[in-house]
Design an enzyme around this catalytic site. Sequence first.
Site, PDB file in Angstrom:
ATOM      1  N   GLU A 136       0.836  -1.200   0.000  1.00  0.00           N
ATOM      2  CA  GLU A 136       0.000   0.000   0.000  1.00  0.00           C
ATOM      3  C   GLU A 136       0.869   1.247   0.000  1.00  0.00           C
ATOM      4  O   GLU A 136       2.008   1.228   0.464  1.00  0.00           O
ATOM      5  CB  GLU A 136      -0.894  -0.001   1.255  1.00  0.00           C
ATOM      6  CG  GLU A 136      -1.901  -1.135   1.217  1.00  0.00           C
ATOM      7  CD  GLU A 136      -2.823  -1.213   2.430  1.00  0.00           C
ATOM      8  OE1 GLU A 136      -3.978  -1.602   2.247  1.00  0.00           O
ATOM      9  OE2 GLU A 136      -2.396  -0.899   3.550  1.00  0.00           O
ATOM     10  N   CYS A 149       3.539   8.341   1.355  1.00  0.00           N
ATOM     11  CA  CYS A 149       4.113   7.362   2.266  1.00  0.00           C
ATOM     12  C   CYS A 149       4.269   6.070   1.461  1.00  0.00           C
ATOM     13  O   CYS A 149       3.276   5.497   1.010  1.00  0.00           O
ATOM     14  CB  CYS A 149       3.142   7.198   3.434  1.00  0.00           C
ATOM     15  SG  CYS A 149       3.673   5.970   4.612  1.00  0.00           S
ATOM     16  N   CYS A 156       6.618  -7.036   6.604  1.00  0.00           N
ATOM     17  CA  CYS A 156       7.778  -6.551   7.362  1.00  0.00           C
ATOM     18  C   CYS A 156       8.218  -7.667   8.295  1.00  0.00           C
ATOM     19  O   CYS A 156       7.386  -8.410   8.818  1.00  0.00           O
ATOM     20  CB  CYS A 156       7.388  -5.310   8.174  1.00  0.00           C
ATOM     21  SG  CYS A 156       8.783  -4.575   9.068  1.00  0.00           S
ATOM     22  N   CYS A 160       7.041  -5.832  15.245  1.00  0.00           N
ATOM     23  CA  CYS A 160       6.605  -4.932  16.326  1.00  0.00           C
ATOM     24  C   CYS A 160       5.134  -5.218  16.650  1.00  0.00           C
ATOM     25  O   CYS A 160       4.296  -5.236  15.753  1.00  0.00           O
ATOM     26  CB  CYS A 160       6.793  -3.467  15.941  1.00  0.00           C
ATOM     27  SG  CYS A 160       8.497  -3.072  15.524  1.00  0.00           S
ATOM     28  N   CYS A 163       2.101  -2.851  15.480  1.00  0.00           N
ATOM     29  CA  CYS A 163       2.029  -2.453  14.072  1.00  0.00           C
ATOM     30  C   CYS A 163       1.420  -3.596  13.257  1.00  0.00           C
ATOM     31  O   CYS A 163       1.894  -4.734  13.329  1.00  0.00           O
ATOM     32  CB  CYS A 163       3.439  -2.133  13.568  1.00  0.00           C
ATOM     33  SG  CYS A 163       3.487  -1.785  11.799  1.00  0.00           S
ATOM     34  N   CYS A 393      -0.228   5.479  10.162  1.00  0.00           N
ATOM     35  CA  CYS A 393       0.982   4.761  10.577  1.00  0.00           C
ATOM     36  C   CYS A 393       0.620   3.466  11.284  1.00  0.00           C
ATOM     37  O   CYS A 393      -0.188   3.462  12.207  1.00  0.00           O
ATOM     38  CB  CYS A 393       1.782   5.583  11.585  1.00  0.00           C
ATOM     39  SG  CYS A 393       2.260   7.185  11.005  1.00  0.00           S
TER      40      CYS A 393
HETATM   41  N1  SAH Z   1       9.898   0.143   9.620  1.00  0.00           N
HETATM   42  C1  SAH Z   1      10.009   1.579   9.671  1.00  0.00           C
HETATM   43  C2  SAH Z   1       8.879   2.302   8.970  1.00  0.00           C
HETATM   44  C3  SAH Z   1       7.543   1.876   9.489  1.00  0.00           C
HETATM   45  S1  SAH Z   1       6.184   2.782   9.887  1.00  0.00           S
HETATM   46  C4  SAH Z   1      10.091   2.020  11.111  1.00  0.00           C
HETATM   47  O1  SAH Z   1       9.832   1.219  11.996  1.00  0.00           O
HETATM   48  O2  SAH Z   1      10.437   3.171  11.360  1.00  0.00           O
HETATM   49  C5  SAH Z   1       6.451   4.383  10.352  1.00  0.00           C
HETATM   50  C6  SAH Z   1       6.170   4.699  11.817  1.00  0.00           C
HETATM   51  O3  SAH Z   1       4.864   4.296  12.278  1.00  0.00           O
HETATM   52  C7  SAH Z   1       7.162   4.021  12.738  1.00  0.00           C
HETATM   53  O4  SAH Z   1       7.663   4.943  13.645  1.00  0.00           O
HETATM   54  C8  SAH Z   1       6.294   3.003  13.423  1.00  0.00           C
HETATM   55  O5  SAH Z   1       6.832   2.583  14.637  1.00  0.00           O
HETATM   56  C9  SAH Z   1       5.006   3.755  13.564  1.00  0.00           C
HETATM   57  N2  SAH Z   1       3.872   2.907  13.907  1.00  0.00           N
HETATM   58  C10 SAH Z   1       3.752   1.578  13.718  1.00  0.00           C
HETATM   59  N3  SAH Z   1       2.557   1.143  14.174  1.00  0.00           N
HETATM   60  C11 SAH Z   1       1.914   2.230  14.647  1.00  0.00           C
HETATM   61  C12 SAH Z   1       0.633   2.420  15.235  1.00  0.00           C
HETATM   62  N4  SAH Z   1      -0.212   1.416  15.395  1.00  0.00           N
HETATM   63  N5  SAH Z   1       0.299   3.685  15.590  1.00  0.00           N
HETATM   64  C13 SAH Z   1       1.153   4.715  15.402  1.00  0.00           C
HETATM   65  N6  SAH Z   1       2.360   4.582  14.858  1.00  0.00           N
HETATM   66  C14 SAH Z   1       2.749   3.360  14.484  1.00  0.00           C
END
Ligand code: SAH
Length: 413
Positions: A136, A149, A156, A160, A163, A393
């Site tokens: 996406e 974005c 991934c 985490c 996420c 995010c």
């Molecule tokens: N893998 C990269 C890019 C991913 S997403 C990274 O981890 O930085 C971009 C941002 O969104 C990251 O800071 C991630 O931690 C955050 N993120 C992930 N899940 C989220 C959620 N449920 N709510 C808010 N931010 C989130």
Amino acid sequence: MSIAPKNNGLGPVKQVRPKTEGWTQAKDAEGRPLLQFASPKRGKPPTHLADLAHDERIAKLKDAGLPGFRAKQLETHYFTHYTSDPAKMTDLPAAQREEMASALLPSLLTEVRRLTTDDGRTIKFLWRLHDGALVESVLMRYPGRITLCVSSQAGCGMNCPFCATGQAGLTRNMSAAEIIDQVVRANAAIKAGELGKAEHADERVNNIVFMGMGEPLANYKSVMSAVRTMVAPQPEGLGMSARGITVSTVGLVPAIKKLADEDIPVTFALSLHAPDDTLRDELIPVNSRWKVDQALDAAYEYFEKTGRRVSIEYALIKDMNDHAWRADHLGEKLNQRGRGWVHVNPIPLNPTPGSIWTASEKSVQREFVRRLEEAGVPTTIRDTRGKEIDGACGQLVATAEEQAEAAAMAPTA
Ligand code: SAH
């Protein structure tokens, strides 16, 4: 330094552990959190001009028995008119258009679905890749700028728990051209007037954030190749400014060091989410490899080498990582390394399926920001867009319904 909760003047210190229903940290044979760094092997996407340097594009045409000097016209169609459609390439000899386009501009992304919100100013695209993998991208119009974005991997491997993408696992790395094509397709949509009310003619994406699906630094080679094409002058590339490109990472320290040594000063963002290893070990499985201090040292080194102020991302999760003492602790950790090198970007947690974690209360968010600012650390809460369309995010994952819809589509050529 002690990380024990201090009395923060806001009443008794709470350290409630929200239940992570359905989530236990997966472990490998040695008992370490499971992380997937290597991309599963799948059929390679077709080579596209956005995977190649200018000379290689010429060579590819010649190899196909086509005139090499036409590469520049194909580049112009793709990088300035945002088209891959041979019918529109009227400056090319009609007899060879199809052949030239299939040699250098094979189809990479098939649009499966598009969801729009914010009066048409936010679009989430769901793309199917040549092998059926789904990714996406989210396009957002703000006053004076347009941000895309982008995804760098299908899925991934960083696992985490908060996420949605992390919970889906890694399908595969994306190629450089699959990354670039998200930008070109977004530019085509903007040009066609599909992103709300235009501010002026010739609008296009001017900000790219690697915050879609995937861990960009786990797909380093393709991501850097895509970044080089983004900043290469038109028509050989997209002619963008490196400052407008943000690479966000969970904290792969050796790759951060490598990135600092590239000659492209992109904006760098570190997803920290906790200032102490006790909590970060739980929230960010990769913390088992590189600890908070190592990640922060690498971020500081990035600032020192590039002069670019770095961002610290911090998802604010209710009663998990949003304590005032953690804001103080984060401020101390950042100030230990210097002043003026960093700003903090708290992101109120966006909901994801199956997780009962929620965003911090507004008053708690404000206190978190206030503490950091009091410590002299510039802090701005991120305005996340697209929550209504699961495009914010951490929410990017193809649903079962979307997967079925994609599977039912005719295969791409
Ligand atoms: N893998 C990269 C890019 C991913 S997403 C990274 O981890 O930085 C971009 C941002 O969104 C990251 O800071 C991630 O931690 C955050 N993120 C992930 N899940 C989220 C959620 N449920 N709510 C808010 N931010 C989130």
